[in-house]
Design a protein around this motif. Structure first.
Motif, PDB file in Angstrom:
ATOM      1  N   GLU A 157       0.849  -1.120   0.066  1.00 46.02           N
ATOM      2  CA  GLU A 157      -0.034   0.027  -0.016  1.00 46.02           C
ATOM      3  C   GLU A 157       0.662   1.118   0.104  1.00 46.02           C
ATOM      4  OE1 GLU A 157      -4.006   1.973   2.646  1.00 46.02           O
ATOM      5  OE2 GLU A 157      -2.547   0.193   3.246  1.00 46.02           O
ATOM      6  N   ARG A 158       0.603   2.111  -0.864  1.00 48.68           N
ATOM      7  CA  ARG A 158       1.286   3.251  -0.935  1.00 48.68           C
ATOM      8  C   ARG A 158       0.827   4.395   0.053  1.00 48.68           C
ATOM      9  NH1 ARG A 158       4.424   6.060  -4.780  1.00 48.68           N
ATOM     10  NH2 ARG A 158       4.494   8.002  -4.781  1.00 48.68           N
ATOM     11  N   ILE A 159       1.820   4.872   1.114  1.00 43.65           N
ATOM     12  CA  ILE A 159       1.470   5.661   1.881  1.00 43.65           C
ATOM     13  C   ILE A 159       1.850   7.120   1.744  1.00 43.65           C
ATOM     14  CG2 ILE A 159       2.164   6.360   4.563  1.00 43.65           C
ATOM     15  CD1 ILE A 159       1.191   3.429   4.310  1.00 43.65           C
ATOM     16  N   PRO A 160       0.777   7.960   1.812  1.00 46.08           N
ATOM     17  CA  PRO A 160       0.901   9.360   1.564  1.00 46.08           C
ATOM     18  C   PRO A 160       2.052   9.800   2.264  1.00 46.08           C
ATOM     19  CG  PRO A 160      -1.366   8.834   1.782  1.00 46.08           C
ATOM     20  CD  PRO A 160      -0.645   7.822   2.278  1.00 46.08           C
ATOM     21  N   ALA A 161       2.742  10.910   1.463  1.00 46.36           N
ATOM     22  CA  ALA A 161       3.793  11.474   2.269  1.00 46.36           C
ATOM     23  C   ALA A 161       3.301  12.354   3.195  1.00 46.36           C
ATOM     24  CB  ALA A 161       4.637  12.537   1.121  1.00 46.36           C
ATOM     25  N   ILE A 162       3.733  12.394   4.342  1.00 51.63           N
ATOM     26  CA  ILE A 162       3.413  13.001   5.602  1.00 51.63           C
ATOM     27  C   ILE A 162       4.697  13.297   6.633  1.00 51.63           C
ATOM     28  CG2 ILE A 162       2.625  10.761   6.744  1.00 51.63           C
ATOM     29  CD1 ILE A 162       0.372  12.522   8.087  1.00 51.63           C
ATOM     30  N   ASN A 163       4.869  14.476   7.119  1.00 48.57           N
ATOM     31  CA  ASN A 163       6.081  14.694   8.052  1.00 48.57           C
ATOM     32  C   ASN A 163       5.591  14.278   9.463  1.00 48.57           C
ATOM     33  OD1 ASN A 163       4.765  16.908   9.224  1.00 48.57           O
ATOM     34  ND2 ASN A 163       5.424  18.156   7.490  1.00 48.57           N
ATOM     35  N   SER A 164       6.625  14.367  10.536  1.00 47.39           N
ATOM     36  CA  SER A 164       6.481  13.987  11.790  1.00 47.39           C
ATOM     37  C   SER A 164       5.718  14.842  12.456  1.00 47.39           C
ATOM     38  CB  SER A 164       7.977  14.011  12.249  1.00 47.39           C
ATOM     39  OG  SER A 164       7.983  13.449  13.570  1.00 47.39           O
ATOM     40  N   GLU A 165       5.746  16.104  12.171  1.00 47.47           N
ATOM     41  CA  GLU A 165       5.009  16.999  12.868  1.00 47.47           C
ATOM     42  C   GLU A 165       3.359  16.769  12.513  1.00 47.47           C
ATOM     43  OE1 GLU A 165       4.092  22.013  13.085  1.00 47.47           O
ATOM     44  OE2 GLU A 165       5.977  21.209  12.399  1.00 47.47           O
ATOM     45  N   GLN A 166       3.248  16.352  11.278  1.00 48.11           N
ATOM     46  CA  GLN A 166       1.870  16.220  10.934  1.00 48.11           C
ATOM     47  C   GLN A 166       1.353  14.870  11.582  1.00 48.11           C
ATOM     48  OE1 GLN A 166       2.657  16.125   6.811  1.00 48.11           O
ATOM     49  NE2 GLN A 166       1.114  17.938   6.474  1.00 48.11           N
ATOM     50  N   LEU A 167       2.280  13.831  12.012  1.00 51.97           N
ATOM     51  CA  LEU A 167       1.984  12.717  12.521  1.00 51.97           C
ATOM     52  C   LEU A 167       1.509  12.807  13.868  1.00 51.97           C
ATOM     53  CD1 LEU A 167       4.131  10.014  11.023  1.00 51.97           C
ATOM     54  CD2 LEU A 167       1.873  10.134  10.489  1.00 51.97           C
ATOM     55  N   GLN A 168       2.403  13.757  14.508  1.00 54.75           N
ATOM     56  CA  GLN A 168       2.215  14.314  16.131  1.00 54.75           C
ATOM     57  C   GLN A 168       0.931  14.973  16.263  1.00 54.75           C
ATOM     58  OE1 GLN A 168       5.664  15.457  18.551  1.00 54.75           O
ATOM     59  NE2 GLN A 168       6.898  15.253  16.512  1.00 54.75           N
ATOM     60  N   GLN A 169       0.422  15.833  15.287  1.00 59.22           N
ATOM     61  CA  GLN A 169      -0.493  16.475  15.204  1.00 59.22           C
ATOM     62  C   GLN A 169      -2.058  15.371  15.175  1.00 59.22           C
ATOM     63  OE1 GLN A 169      -1.466  19.182  16.168  1.00 59.22           O
ATOM     64  NE2 GLN A 169      -3.702  19.101  15.727  1.00 59.22           N
ATOM     65  N   GLN A 170      -1.805  14.385  14.402  1.00 58.13           N
ATOM     66  CA  GLN A 170      -2.840  13.285  14.410  1.00 58.13           C
ATOM     67  C   GLN A 170      -2.916  12.570  15.473  1.00 58.13           C
ATOM     68  OE1 GLN A 170      -2.172  10.456  11.116  1.00 58.13           O
ATOM     69  NE2 GLN A 170      -2.674  12.088   9.431  1.00 58.13           N
ATOM     70  N   ALA A 171      -1.835  12.229  16.116  1.00 59.52           N
ATOM     71  CA  ALA A 171      -1.762  11.395  17.628  1.00 59.52           C
ATOM     72  C   ALA A 171      -2.569  12.254  18.554  1.00 59.52           C
ATOM     73  CB  ALA A 171      -0.264  11.204  18.123  1.00 59.52           C
ATOM     74  N   ARG A 172      -2.146  13.721  18.573  1.00 57.58           N
ATOM     75  CA  ARG A 172      -3.014  14.514  19.523  1.00 57.58           C
ATOM     76  C   ARG A 172      -4.535  14.501  19.285  1.00 57.58           C
ATOM     77  NH1 ARG A 172       1.975  17.487  19.124  1.00 57.58           N
ATOM     78  NH2 ARG A 172       1.086  18.663  17.113  1.00 57.58           N
ATOM     79  N   GLU A 173      -4.799  14.574  18.021  1.00 60.10           N
ATOM     80  CA  GLU A 173      -6.293  14.662  17.651  1.00 60.10           C
ATOM     81  C   GLU A 173      -6.994  13.452  18.163  1.00 60.10           C
ATOM     82  OE1 GLU A 173      -6.373  15.711  13.854  1.00 60.10           O
ATOM     83  OE2 GLU A 173      -5.799  17.717  13.980  1.00 60.10           O
ATOM     84  N   LEU A 174      -6.175  12.337  18.017  1.00 61.11           N
ATOM     85  CA  LEU A 174      -6.913  10.931  18.407  1.00 61.11           C
ATOM     86  C   LEU A 174      -6.654  10.701  19.880  1.00 61.11           C
ATOM     87  CD1 LEU A 174      -5.444   8.909  15.084  1.00 61.11           C
ATOM     88  CD2 LEU A 174      -7.803   9.558  15.663  1.00 61.11           C
ATOM     89  N   LYS A 175      -6.115  11.648  20.701  1.00 64.95           N
ATOM     90  CA  LYS A 175      -5.860  11.437  21.952  1.00 64.95           C
ATOM     91  C   LYS A 175      -5.174  10.023  22.258  1.00 64.95           C
ATOM     92  CE  LYS A 175      -9.774  14.112  23.047  1.00 64.95           C
ATOM     93  NZ  LYS A 175     -11.144  14.304  23.798  1.00 64.95           N
TER      94      LYS A 175
END
Length: 265
Positions: free
Chosen positions: A3-21
């Motif tokens: 599966e092709r993973i869309p390009a995403i940086n570490s800061e965006q990933l951390q924001q997702q983790a915060r939003e998902l709590k």
């Protein structure tokens, strides 16, 4: 196939983790990111997608829209009068951002409920909370509440959704108590949330729907103050479909009888 993973940086990933709590994930972010970055991106995306799907399904269930025909299947040629462009414009849901109301007026079977259900469905898809109810069900539900606390909870249930659809005002007549309850709902939603109403009665006849109710003028005033009124005229499409189905059954019966007679010769 990977599966092709869309390009995403570490800061965006951390924001997702915060939003998902995901607090534990955030606490161990450095070590997880260094060792499992591709998997981390996938896990967060899967979790986000799953939550969005569950949220959509929950809102669809809570909306209680029931079965309805898509506007793509709607016979726009059947009504004698209908503003198709205005209805399609409503599907953009701009009225929700201004807490405006939609009033659909017309006789039986001209498509008022179908249009209202399609607007409700589109609102759910766009992330809004919606509730579809008939006037009779809502008013009888409110009138049946035993005690002030129970009534307040039910009033909140109807008043706090972003889009409330009240179907079939005018098909029955109601007591002053029912009129007061409807006024309370409309008043609570006034300039706070959008309401769609379908009715077979022009406003001049609502005194017959709520005989002797003192609040009818105020009710109508609040309902129409920020609203778009769309009138639909024509014969009942349900009656047309019933007649066509009856004709088809008769045709099949006649054909079957003719076959039996031919076989008996």
């Amino acid at each position: 196939m990977t599966e092709r993973i869309p390009a995403i940086n570490s800061e965006q990933l951390q924001q997702q983790a915060r939003e998902l709590k995901f607090y534990g994930l955030q606490a161990h972010w450095q070590e997880i990111e260094q060792q499992h970055y591709p998997l981390l991106a996938s896990l967060l995306r899967w979790e986000s997608d799953e939550r969005q799907q569950r949220s959509l399904q929950r809102r669809l269930n809570n909306a209680r829209l029931g079965r309805f025909k898509s506007l793509a299947e709607f016979d726009w040629q059947w009504p004698e009068k209908i503003d198709q462009s205005a209805i399609h414009a409503l599907l953009q849901l701009d009225f929700l951002s201004t807490a405006s109301n939609i009033i659909l007026i017309g006789g039986n079977g001209v498509g008022k409920s179908t249009i209202a259900q399609n607007l409700g469905h589109q609102a759910v898809l766009q992330g809004h909370t919606v509730l579809f109810t008939t006037a009779a069900n809502m008013l009888n539900d409110l009138a049946a509440q035993d005690g002030d606390n129970a009534l307040r909870r039910r009033l909140k249930h109807y008043a706090h959704v972003q889009l409330l659809i009240i179907d079939e005002i005018g098909y029955l007549s109601y007591s002053n108590r029912h009129a007061d309850l409807l006024f309370e709902i409309i008043n609570r939603r006034y300039e706070q949330g959008s309401t769609i109403v379908t009715t077979n009665r022009p406003f001049g006849e609502w005194n017959e729907v709520f005989p002797n109710a003192a609040c009818v003028v105020s009710l109508i005033d609040r309902l129409v103050h920020h609203s778009e009124v769309i009138a639909i005229e024509g014969a009942s499409y349900r009656m047309k479909e019933a007649q066509e189905q009856a004709a088809e059954r008769q045709r099949k019966t006649t054909k079957k009888q003719a076959g039996k007679k031919e076989a008996a010769k």
